[in-house]
Scaffold this motif. Structure first.
Motif, short mmCIF file in Angstrom:
data_model
loop_
_atom_site.label_atom_id
_atom_site.label_comp_id
_atom_site.label_asym_id
_atom_site.label_seq_id
_atom_site.Cartn_x
_atom_site.Cartn_y
_atom_site.Cartn_z
N VAL A 22 13.18 33.80 -16.39
CA VAL A 22 12.59 32.66 -15.69
C VAL A 22 13.06 31.35 -16.30
O VAL A 22 12.88 31.11 -17.50
CB VAL A 22 11.05 32.72 -15.74
N ILE A 23 13.67 30.52 -15.46
CA ILE A 23 14.05 29.16 -15.86
C ILE A 23 13.01 28.21 -15.29
O ILE A 23 12.72 28.24 -14.10
CB ILE A 23 15.44 28.79 -15.30
N SER A 24 12.42 27.39 -16.15
CA SER A 24 11.41 26.44 -15.66
C SER A 24 11.43 25.18 -16.51
O SER A 24 11.60 25.24 -17.73
CB SER A 24 10.02 27.05 -15.69
N SER A 25 11.27 24.03 -15.84
CA SER A 25 11.15 22.76 -16.54
C SER A 25 9.71 22.45 -16.91
O SER A 25 9.44 21.45 -17.56
CB SER A 25 11.71 21.62 -15.66
N TYR A 57 19.02 36.67 -7.77
CA TYR A 57 18.89 35.29 -8.26
C TYR A 57 18.14 34.46 -7.23
O TYR A 57 18.62 34.25 -6.11
CB TYR A 57 20.27 34.69 -8.52
N VAL A 58 16.94 34.00 -7.61
CA VAL A 58 16.16 33.11 -6.76
C VAL A 58 16.51 31.69 -7.16
O VAL A 58 16.11 31.21 -8.22
CB VAL A 58 14.65 33.37 -6.91
N THR A 59 17.28 31.00 -6.32
CA THR A 59 17.83 29.69 -6.65
C THR A 59 16.76 28.62 -6.73
O THR A 59 15.70 28.73 -6.10
CB THR A 59 18.88 29.28 -5.60
N GLU A 60 17.03 27.56 -7.50
CA GLU A 60 16.10 26.43 -7.57
C GLU A 60 16.13 25.61 -6.28
O GLU A 60 15.19 24.86 -6.00
CB GLU A 60 16.45 25.52 -8.75
N THR A 82 0.85 -1.19 0.00
CA THR A 82 0.00 0.00 0.00
C THR A 82 0.88 1.24 0.00
O THR A 82 1.93 1.26 0.66
CB THR A 82 -0.90 0.01 1.24
N SER A 83 0.49 2.26 -0.74
CA SER A 83 1.28 3.49 -0.79
C SER A 83 0.41 4.72 -0.55
O SER A 83 -0.74 4.77 -0.98
CB SER A 83 1.96 3.64 -2.17
N ILE A 84 0.99 5.69 0.15
CA ILE A 84 0.41 7.03 0.26
C ILE A 84 1.35 7.97 -0.47
O ILE A 84 2.55 8.02 -0.16
CB ILE A 84 0.24 7.47 1.73
N LEU A 85 0.84 8.70 -1.44
CA LEU A 85 1.65 9.56 -2.29
C LEU A 85 1.23 11.01 -2.07
O LEU A 85 0.09 11.39 -2.34
CB LEU A 85 1.46 9.16 -3.75
N ILE A 86 2.17 11.83 -1.57
CA ILE A 86 1.96 13.27 -1.48
C ILE A 86 2.63 13.91 -2.68
O ILE A 86 3.82 13.70 -2.92
CB ILE A 86 2.56 13.85 -0.19
N SER A 87 1.88 14.67 -3.46
CA SER A 87 2.47 15.31 -4.64
C SER A 87 1.66 16.52 -5.04
O SER A 87 0.44 16.56 -4.87
CB SER A 87 2.55 14.32 -5.80
N HIS A 88 2.37 17.52 -5.59
CA HIS A 88 1.70 18.68 -6.19
C HIS A 88 1.51 18.48 -7.68
O HIS A 88 0.85 19.29 -8.33
CB HIS A 88 2.53 19.95 -5.96
N LYS A 89 2.10 17.42 -8.23
CA LYS A 89 2.00 17.17 -9.68
C LYS A 89 0.74 16.36 -9.95
O LYS A 89 0.74 15.13 -9.90
CB LYS A 89 3.26 16.46 -10.17
N LEU A 90 -0.34 17.06 -10.25
CA LEU A 90 -1.64 16.42 -10.36
C LEU A 90 -1.70 15.47 -11.54
O LEU A 90 -2.44 14.48 -11.51
CB LEU A 90 -2.73 17.49 -10.47
N THR A 132 8.54 27.83 -8.95
CA THR A 132 7.38 27.19 -8.33
C THR A 132 7.58 25.70 -8.12
O THR A 132 6.62 24.95 -7.95
CB THR A 132 6.10 27.41 -9.19
N ARG A 133 8.83 25.23 -8.13
CA ARG A 133 9.08 23.80 -7.91
C ARG A 133 8.62 23.38 -6.52
O ARG A 133 8.93 24.02 -5.51
CB ARG A 133 10.57 23.49 -8.07
N GLY A 134 7.85 22.29 -6.47
CA GLY A 134 7.40 21.75 -5.18
C GLY A 134 6.37 22.61 -4.48
O GLY A 134 6.22 22.52 -3.26
N ILE A 135 5.64 23.42 -5.25
CA ILE A 135 4.67 24.34 -4.67
C ILE A 135 3.28 24.02 -5.25
O ILE A 135 3.15 23.71 -6.43
CB ILE A 135 5.07 25.80 -4.97
#
Length: 509
Positions: free
Chosen positions: A462-465, A344-347, A194-202, A435-438
């Motif tokens: 802005v650098i974004s993946s 510079y707002v670091t990743e 069984t797994s519980i997954l917390i994620s912001h990546k819907l 916004t990584r992990g937000i």
């Protein structure tokens, strides 16, 4: 199917903050159950209660696991019954081998002496299970983040896991590693784990979750059943934020002005392998009021470019010219870059963006101490006033500005980083994965802040993946591959397909 876990009426309070309020949460045996919510909704706190990080007696309510009430006094108690949590910050020792990490605290020993034969054989079998071909004696520091995540999972399997909790497991992974991890969870499900997954990546949650529980402001809002058909992202978001979010990106009327930042012929070598050029002759510009994106795959050199530009904080043999409003400026150190209007707002906000063990007030003023000092001495009342102002303006959720930054959620930590640089009053902000992990609610607030900064006439790079983020927020997008810029698009002419085609074509040259 019977529930393997029931958490009933969980309430957890910290000084000045009620993090969880009468939360009830049930997980069926053999399912993948996603836990979603905005930053600060209580997801990680609930899982820390479950795993014994917050011991029995420090919260109200009860935990029932496999039909028995459990009162864990620490994480060893929860692990003993098969509940294993993998935190967002990996708990591996870089200078130890994979085998030493997998069985750390759970050593294979005879008569108090480690049985290395059993340790290596056990590690090899576990690595095969998670899909790693590395030797058990490989040092963890020699692995990429994706492989380190798999070592953490192998470590969990070594403890005979029954319920695996993963807190933002793909936050730092590229798309390929993320997909591999999700496939692994599905394989575990087939084996009865069984797994519980917390994620912001819907989108990832939609691929694997059987059920989704939504937390909002420390309460459980609803549980959605995904087995009857996929649940839309908009439906999940409505539960998370309590409102419809038809438009993920706030509207902005671009008012683009004169040239602000010009970078010409910027190059940098690897700091250790100086025969390897990582940043190769970058020439770009940003105008006043403009949001410019840099797209590219992991390893394209985007972060290396940004860090080398910001005070040469990365790289060797850095060359090139930088002009601000037509005047050549000195960015040879971080201090000079800041003085000349760059930020510079670091990743990696936890390592490079914040002093986690210090309070919000200290972090907010850190990049511009002269703004809160008299005669070289910090004016505590001035610092308090500045931090309180930015806490209010950026809606940083906390008990006050003297709360330690380490106790904040990821989204609120990111707001503290942004407040720090806004107080320095830069002309150009370089935002690396802002916004990584937000969660989506906090993302919207940060997007709105970016729009306000552009409206003030500042320039944003802005650098974004996340390509939808670049397409939704930017006026113009550069594409980077293997250290070079390979394409440039006005956002009206850009698409994910065009960006990927530019990268693929460049890779064939």
């Amino acid at each position: 199917m019977a529930a393997i876990l029931e958490m009933r009426g969980i309430t957890k309070t910290f000084p000045g903050v009620r993090a969880l309020s009468d939360v009830s949460f049930s997980v069926e045996a053999g399912e993948i159950h996603a836990l979603v919510g905005e930053n600060g909704a209580g997801k990680s706190t609930l899982m820390k209660v479950l795993s014994g990080v917050y011991p029995h007696g420090s919260y109200e309510g009860e935990i029932v696991f496999e039909g028995e009430e459990r009162r864990f006094s620490g994480i060893n108690d929860s692990e003993a019954v098969g509940i294993i949590i993998i935190h967002q910050e990996l708990a591996l020792v870089p200078l130890l081998s994979i085998a030493e990490n997998v069985f750390l605290g759970n050593e294979r020993a005879r008569g108090g002496i480690i049985d290395w034969g059993a340790t290596y054989a056990g590690t090899k079998a576990l690595l095969e299970t998670v899909g790693l071909s590395e030797s058990p004696d490989t040092l963890v520091e020699d692995l990429g983040v994706g492989k380190q995540q798999l070592v953490e999972i192998a470590k969990a399997l070594s403890k005979r896991v029954k319920l695996l909790i993963l807190d933002e497991p793909t936050a730092s992974l590229n798309e390929r590693d993320s997909d591999a991890l999700l496939e692994l969870l599905l394989r575990f499900k087939a084996q009865g784990i069984t797994s519980i997954l917390i994620s912001h990546k819907l989108n990832e949650i939609a691929k694997v979750a059987d059920s989704i529980t939504v937390l909002r402001d420390g309460t459980a809002v609803e549980t959605l059943d995904c087995r009857g058909g996929p649940v839309s992202e908009d439906r999940i978001i409505k539960g998370m934020v309590g409102r419809e979010m038809a438009d993920r990106y706030p509207p902005r009327e671009s008012r683009i002005g004169d040239l602000l930042l010009e970078v010409e012929g910027w190059s940098a070598d690897h700091p250790l392998h100086t025969d390897r050029r990582v940043v190769k002759g970058i020439t770009l510009n940003v105008r006043r009021g403009e949001i410019v994106g840099i797209a590219g795959l992991m390893g394209a050199g985007r972060t290396e470019f940004a860090m080398s530009l910001f005070g040469r904080s990365w790289g060797r043999n850095v060359t090139g010219k930088v002009r601000l409003a037509g005047r050549e400026i000195d960015v040879s150190t971080v201090g000079r870059a800041v003085e000349n209007g760059l930020a510079y707002v670091t990743e990696d906000r936890k390592t490079y963006g914040l002093v986690l063990e210090r309070d919000i007030a200290t972090n907010v003023t850190l990049a511009h101490l002269s703004g809160v000092a008299k005669g070289g001495i910090i004016d505590d009342m001035r610092e308090l006033a500045v931090a309180t102002d930015y806490r209010s303006r950026l809606r940083i959720r906390s008990a006050g500005v003297h709360q330690d930054t380490v106790t904040l959620s990821g989204g609120n930590q990111q707001k503290v980083v942004l407040a720090k640089w806004l107080f320095a009053d830069p002309q150009v902000l370089i935002l690396d994965e802002p916004t990584r992990g937000i969660d989506v609610g906090a993302k919207y607030e940060i997007y709105a802040l970016m729009n306000r900064l552009a409206e003030e006439g500042r320039g944003l790079l802005v650098i974004s993946s996340e390509m939808p983020e670049l397409l939704g927020m930017c006026d113009r997008i550069y594409v980077m591959n293997e250290g070079s810029l390979v394409a440039e698009f006005p956002v009206a002419e850009a698409s994910q397909e065009k960006i990927m085609n530019a990268i693929v074509r460049a890779g064939r040259r």
